[in-house]
Structure formats: C-alpha cells, structure tokens
Write a protein that holds these residues in place. Structure first.
Motif, PDB file in Angstrom:
ATOM      1  N   ALA A  47     -35.000  23.650  14.943  1.00 49.65           N
ATOM      2  CA  ALA A  47     -33.774  24.296  14.493  1.00 49.65           C
ATOM      3  C   ALA A  47     -32.701  24.253  15.575  1.00 49.65           C
ATOM      4  O   ALA A  47     -31.515  24.068  15.281  1.00 49.65           O
ATOM      5  CB  ALA A  47     -34.062  25.748  14.087  1.00 49.65           C
ATOM      6  N   LEU A  48     -33.110  24.404  16.838  1.00 47.47           N
ATOM      7  CA  LEU A  48     -32.157  24.345  17.946  1.00 47.47           C
ATOM      8  C   LEU A  48     -31.499  22.970  18.012  1.00 47.47           C
ATOM      9  O   LEU A  48     -30.275  22.866  18.195  1.00 47.47           O
ATOM     10  CB  LEU A  48     -32.876  24.655  19.263  1.00 47.47           C
ATOM     11  N   ALA A  49     -32.290  21.928  17.866  1.00 47.79           N
ATOM     12  CA  ALA A  49     -31.732  20.575  17.898  1.00 47.79           C
ATOM     13  C   ALA A  49     -30.735  20.368  16.757  1.00 47.79           C
ATOM     14  O   ALA A  49     -29.681  19.745  16.946  1.00 47.79           O
ATOM     15  CB  ALA A  49     -32.859  19.546  17.808  1.00 47.79           C
ATOM     16  N   MET A  50     -31.052  20.903  15.587  1.00 41.30           N
ATOM     17  CA  MET A  50     -30.139  20.787  14.449  1.00 41.30           C
ATOM     18  C   MET A  50     -28.842  21.558  14.711  1.00 41.30           C
ATOM     19  O   MET A  50     -27.751  21.073  14.406  1.00 41.30           O
ATOM     20  CB  MET A  50     -30.825  21.299  13.178  1.00 41.30           C
ATOM     21  N   ALA A  51     -28.972  22.760  15.289  1.00 43.85           N
ATOM     22  CA  ALA A  51     -27.781  23.557  15.588  1.00 43.85           C
ATOM     23  C   ALA A  51     -26.891  22.825  16.591  1.00 43.85           C
ATOM     24  O   ALA A  51     -25.661  22.811  16.454  1.00 43.85           O
ATOM     25  CB  ALA A  51     -28.181  24.922  16.127  1.00 43.85           C
ATOM     26  N   ARG A  52     -27.493  22.213  17.580  1.00 46.98           N
ATOM     27  CA  ARG A  52     -26.727  21.460  18.577  1.00 46.98           C
ATOM     28  C   ARG A  52     -26.043  20.239  17.972  1.00 46.98           C
ATOM     29  O   ARG A  52     -25.030  19.774  18.495  1.00 46.98           O
ATOM     30  CB  ARG A  52     -27.635  21.057  19.729  1.00 46.98           C
ATOM     31  N   ASP A  53     -26.611  19.730  16.871  1.00 47.35           N
ATOM     32  CA  ASP A  53     -26.003  18.592  16.175  1.00 47.35           C
ATOM     33  C   ASP A  53     -24.905  19.024  15.202  1.00 47.35           C
ATOM     34  O   ASP A  53     -24.326  18.186  14.507  1.00 47.35           O
ATOM     35  CB  ASP A  53     -27.071  17.805  15.413  1.00 47.35           C
ATOM     36  N   GLY A  54     -24.655  20.331  15.134  1.00 45.45           N
ATOM     37  CA  GLY A  54     -23.572  20.825  14.299  1.00 45.45           C
ATOM     38  C   GLY A  54     -23.949  21.130  12.863  1.00 45.45           C
ATOM     39  O   GLY A  54     -23.079  21.382  12.024  1.00 45.45           O
ATOM     40  N   GLU A  87     -28.149  25.268   6.050  1.00 45.89           N
ATOM     41  CA  GLU A  87     -28.970  24.060   5.971  1.00 45.89           C
ATOM     42  C   GLU A  87     -30.167  24.137   6.907  1.00 45.89           C
ATOM     43  O   GLU A  87     -31.270  23.690   6.573  1.00 45.89           O
ATOM     44  CB  GLU A  87     -28.124  22.830   6.285  1.00 45.89           C
ATOM     45  N   ILE A  88     -29.956  24.703   8.097  1.00 47.02           N
ATOM     46  CA  ILE A  88     -31.075  24.874   9.035  1.00 47.02           C
ATOM     47  C   ILE A  88     -32.141  25.778   8.430  1.00 47.02           C
ATOM     48  O   ILE A  88     -33.345  25.497   8.518  1.00 47.02           O
ATOM     49  CB  ILE A  88     -30.564  25.445  10.374  1.00 47.02           C
ATOM     50  N   LEU A  89     -31.706  26.849   7.788  1.00 44.70           N
ATOM     51  CA  LEU A  89     -32.652  27.760   7.142  1.00 44.70           C
ATOM     52  C   LEU A  89     -33.419  27.046   6.043  1.00 44.70           C
ATOM     53  O   LEU A  89     -34.652  27.178   5.922  1.00 44.70           O
ATOM     54  CB  LEU A  89     -31.906  28.968   6.573  1.00 44.70           C
ATOM     55  N   ALA A  90     -32.725  26.256   5.224  1.00 45.31           N
ATOM     56  CA  ALA A  90     -33.360  25.558   4.106  1.00 45.31           C
ATOM     57  C   ALA A  90     -34.377  24.526   4.592  1.00 45.31           C
ATOM     58  O   ALA A  90     -35.435  24.345   3.972  1.00 45.31           O
ATOM     59  CB  ALA A  90     -32.292  24.890   3.240  1.00 45.31           C
ATOM     60  N   LYS A  91     -34.087  23.839   5.691  1.00 43.46           N
ATOM     61  CA  LYS A  91     -34.942  22.741   6.134  1.00 43.46           C
ATOM     62  C   LYS A  91     -36.044  23.160   7.097  1.00 43.46           C
ATOM     63  O   LYS A  91     -37.055  22.470   7.215  1.00 43.46           O
ATOM     64  CB  LYS A  91     -34.078  21.659   6.787  1.00 43.46           C
ATOM     65  N   THR A  92     -35.848  24.286   7.811  1.00 43.26           N
ATOM     66  CA  THR A  92     -36.837  24.680   8.818  1.00 43.26           C
ATOM     67  C   THR A  92     -37.440  26.065   8.576  1.00 43.26           C
ATOM     68  O   THR A  92     -38.448  26.412   9.187  1.00 43.26           O
ATOM     69  CB  THR A  92     -36.221  24.679  10.228  1.00 43.26           C
ATOM     70  N   GLY A  93     -36.785  26.860   7.729  1.00 43.19           N
ATOM     71  CA  GLY A  93     -37.210  28.246   7.555  1.00 43.19           C
ATOM     72  C   GLY A  93     -36.778  29.137   8.703  1.00 43.19           C
ATOM     73  O   GLY A  93     -37.151  30.316   8.756  1.00 43.19           O
ATOM     74  N   CYS A  94     -35.983  28.595   9.619  1.00 45.15           N
ATOM     75  CA  CYS A  94     -35.526  29.357  10.783  1.00 45.15           C
ATOM     76  C   CYS A  94     -34.113  29.907  10.559  1.00 45.15           C
ATOM     77  O   CYS A  94     -33.273  29.246   9.945  1.00 45.15           O
ATOM     78  CB  CYS A  94     -35.513  28.483  12.028  1.00 45.15           C
ATOM     79  N   SER A  95     -33.880  31.085  11.100  1.00 42.25           N
ATOM     80  CA  SER A  95     -32.558  31.697  11.039  1.00 42.25           C
ATOM     81  C   SER A  95     -31.875  31.573  12.397  1.00 42.25           C
ATOM     82  O   SER A  95     -32.480  31.863  13.434  1.00 42.25           O
ATOM     83  CB  SER A  95     -32.682  33.176  10.651  1.00 42.25           C
ATOM     84  N   VAL A  96     -30.631  31.131  12.361  1.00 43.24           N
ATOM     85  CA  VAL A  96     -29.864  31.010  13.599  1.00 43.24           C
ATOM     86  C   VAL A  96     -29.172  32.342  13.866  1.00 43.24           C
ATOM     87  O   VAL A  96     -28.223  32.718  13.170  1.00 43.24           O
ATOM     88  CB  VAL A  96     -28.821  29.878  13.494  1.00 43.24           C
ATOM     89  N   GLY A  97     -29.654  33.050  14.891  1.00 38.37           N
ATOM     90  CA  GLY A  97     -29.054  34.334  15.239  1.00 38.37           C
ATOM     91  C   GLY A  97     -27.807  34.175  16.082  1.00 38.37           C
ATOM     92  O   GLY A  97     -26.802  34.858  15.872  1.00 38.37           O
ATOM     93  N   LEU A  98     -27.853  33.271  17.055  1.00 41.24           N
ATOM     94  CA  LEU A  98     -26.704  32.962  17.910  1.00 41.24           C
ATOM     95  C   LEU A  98     -26.613  31.451  18.061  1.00 41.24           C
ATOM     96  O   LEU A  98     -27.626  30.768  18.233  1.00 41.24           O
ATOM     97  CB  LEU A  98     -26.849  33.612  19.290  1.00 41.24           C
ATOM     98  N   ASN A  99     -25.380  30.962  18.041  1.00 41.28           N
ATOM     99  CA  ASN A  99     -25.164  29.516  18.050  1.00 41.28           C
ATOM    100  C   ASN A  99     -24.164  29.145  19.147  1.00 41.28           C
ATOM    101  O   ASN A  99     -22.958  29.231  18.957  1.00 41.28           O
ATOM    102  CB  ASN A  99     -24.648  29.065  16.676  1.00 41.28           C
ATOM    103  N   ASP A 100     -24.691  28.786  20.316  1.00 46.77           N
ATOM    104  CA  ASP A 100     -23.892  28.297  21.441  1.00 46.77           C
ATOM    105  C   ASP A 100     -22.784  29.283  21.840  1.00 46.77           C
ATOM    106  O   ASP A 100     -21.612  28.932  21.941  1.00 46.77           O
ATOM    107  CB  ASP A 100     -23.276  26.938  21.095  1.00 46.77           C
ATOM    108  N   VAL A 101     -23.173  30.518  22.104  1.00 45.96           N
ATOM    109  CA  VAL A 101     -22.211  31.564  22.457  1.00 45.96           C
ATOM    110  C   VAL A 101     -21.994  31.582  23.970  1.00 45.96           C
ATOM    111  O   VAL A 101     -22.949  31.678  24.746  1.00 45.96           O
ATOM    112  CB  VAL A 101     -22.695  32.950  21.979  1.00 45.96           C
ATOM    113  N   SER A 102     -20.737  31.486  24.373  1.00 41.08           N
ATOM    114  CA  SER A 102     -20.362  31.606  25.779  1.00 41.08           C
ATOM    115  C   SER A 102     -19.168  32.545  25.887  1.00 41.08           C
ATOM    116  O   SER A 102     -18.179  32.373  25.165  1.00 41.08           O
ATOM    117  CB  SER A 102     -19.980  30.244  26.373  1.00 41.08           C
ATOM    118  N   LEU A 103     -19.260  33.516  26.776  1.00 40.73           N
ATOM    119  CA  LEU A 103     -18.116  34.395  27.045  1.00 40.73           C
ATOM    120  C   LEU A 103     -18.328  35.124  28.360  1.00 40.73           C
ATOM    121  O   LEU A 103     -19.455  35.246  28.849  1.00 40.73           O
ATOM    122  CB  LEU A 103     -17.872  35.379  25.901  1.00 40.73           C
TER     123      LEU A 103
END
Length: 276
Positions: A20-27, A32-48
C-alpha cells in the motif's frame, strides 16, 4: 521551547502496508489502495514544521488523519515511513527507556475523553506526571495546587472525577498537562465534547495561558471557527493528505483548493469578525 518537524510521514493500516505504501508513493488514491490491498491510508506523505511557543492547530473532518498525526509526535502510533523530530531529535530513534522519559518530561497530552483516573482525586490526577518522575507528595502537591487554581478549580482538589461536570474534567486534564511542565502539549479534540459556553471559556483560558507560558501547543479540531480563534497557524488535512498550512488570514483569503474554500464560505462571517 520545542520545534516539531514532521517529514514525509506515511501511516498505513492493514496487513500489506509495504504494498500500500508503494501505491501511495505512486500517487494512487486512498479508495483504490483500500480496494486492492485492504489497507487504509491514514497519512499520506505529510510534512510540516510546527514552530516553538505557539498554538498550532491541525484540523479536518472525521477520517482526515488529524488524530493519527498528533499521536505520531509522542509515538503512540508508529509511522510506516518518515520521521518526527522534536528539538532536532528523531522520536522514532528512541529506545523504550528513552521514549518513556520523553513522554514523561517532554510531551504531555490532553484527550477529548478527559483520560482521568476515577480512583484518584483532582489533585492526585493533576500531579500524576510529577509523581511518576519520582517527586514526593510534599513537592508535587504545591505544583498541582498552582495549576488547579490557574484553571479555576480551587476548592475541588479533593473531589473525584465522577463529582465533576464535563467542563471541570476538561480543566483537570489541562491542569495535569500544565503541571507536567513539558515543552509540548498535545490537545486532541480537547474541547469538542463541551457545551458551547464552556468551550468558549476553555478557549479563552488556553489563549491566556499561551500568553504566559513558553509552550508549543498542538491543538486538534474539526471546527474551523475554533481553529481560527486560537491558532497562530493552521494545517488542514483531507484523506490523510496535507492540503494547506498557513495563518488564519491565509486560510481565509488564499484557500489552497475548493475543499478549503468550501470551509471558508461556511465560516466566512466568524473568520472576518475575528481576523478581518
């Protein structure tokens, strides 16, 4: 004083986090990540970067990732990837003993659900952090009483949580965080369960405390009016992504996208009144 730097943090919940991380990094988007992996993206490349000695607000709707993000600062949640630095120190590198010391002395937290120990009095709850550090009762109690008086609970120090109203319980939680004397205070939807008048009073009290203390306060809310009223700077999350970071004036006059603009239109009157 403590500056917090969050860099490229991802959090994936599920059984295939690396995929799922690799998919998130690919944009690939969250659905779609949830549908294909069953994983939920809680945070996606957060910087502050959260500056020292100010109230920094993180806001968003339910499921946006704001509570997940704040729990990375004291490592209640481990990131899938990325780093979190407090005063230049990477929290993720801390060994268990050092992490306990970091939580005891550097970061305190105020929860929406109060998090009080029902078998302890107000005073015993407030001084808990100091007692865990090894401070004796004779030394800890005056510290606790100082903050009990500061939050307006003098006379209630020997009461138990079940004898207090919701607003009073929230004040105990705040006094406990202040008595711990940490550089960073994390407040996760700390006022959202309160009645409007009590909530406004607690906001006033937090602003007054911020004027008198050199603390870095990270405040989580889903309410833009509250964010604008208390925040020196605001970060807005949506679906685990950072949408915009800026001052209240930035959010009002220069929304980053339609999502932020819709928030602004709904709350424009209050925003203009407070920050026009």
């Amino acid at each position: 004083m403590a500056e917090i730097a969050i860099r490229n943090v991802y959090k994936i919940f599920g059984r295939e986090p690396r995929k799922a991380l690799a998919m998130a990094r690919d944009g690939i988007d969250k659905a779609e990540i949830l549908a294909k992996t069953g994983c939920s993206v809680g945070l996606n490349d957060v910087s502050l970067t959260i500056g020292a000695s100010r109230i920094f607000v993180i806001m968003g709707l339910s499921g946006s990732g704001k509570s997940t993000l704040v729990r990375h600062i004291n490592r209640l949640i481990e990131p899938t990837s990325g780093e979190v630095r407090v005063d230049g120190r990477n929290v993720l590198d801390l060994a268990p003993r050092d992490l306990r010391e970091f939580r005891n002395r550097s970061v305190s937290m105020v929860f929406q659900s109060f998090g009080l120990m029902p078998h302890r009095t107000v005073l015993q709850n407030v001084v808990y952090g100091q007692r865990v550090r090894g401070l004796g009762k004779a030394e800890a109690d005056p510290i606790g009483m100082k903050w009990i008086e500061t939050v307006g609970l003098l006379g209630y120090e020997n009461k138990y949580p079940h004898q207090l109203s919701g607003g009073m319980k929230q004040r105990v939680g705040l006094a406990r965080a202040l008595a711990a004397d940490t550089d960073v205070i994390l407040m996760d939807e700390a006022f959202s369960a309160l009645d409007p008048l009590i909530r406004s009073d607690m906001q006033d009290q937090l602003l007054q405390l911020e004027k008198n203390l050199s603390k870095t306060i990270v405040f989580i809310t889903h309410d833009l009016d509250e964010a604008v009223r208390i925040g020196a700077e605001i970060a807005i999350l949506k679906d685990g992504r950072l949408v915009q970071v800026g001052t209240p004036q930035d959010i009002l006059h220069r929304p980053a996208d339609d999502y932020v603009a819709r928030f602004v239109r709904r709350h424009a009157g209050a925003l203009e009144a407070d920050h026009g």
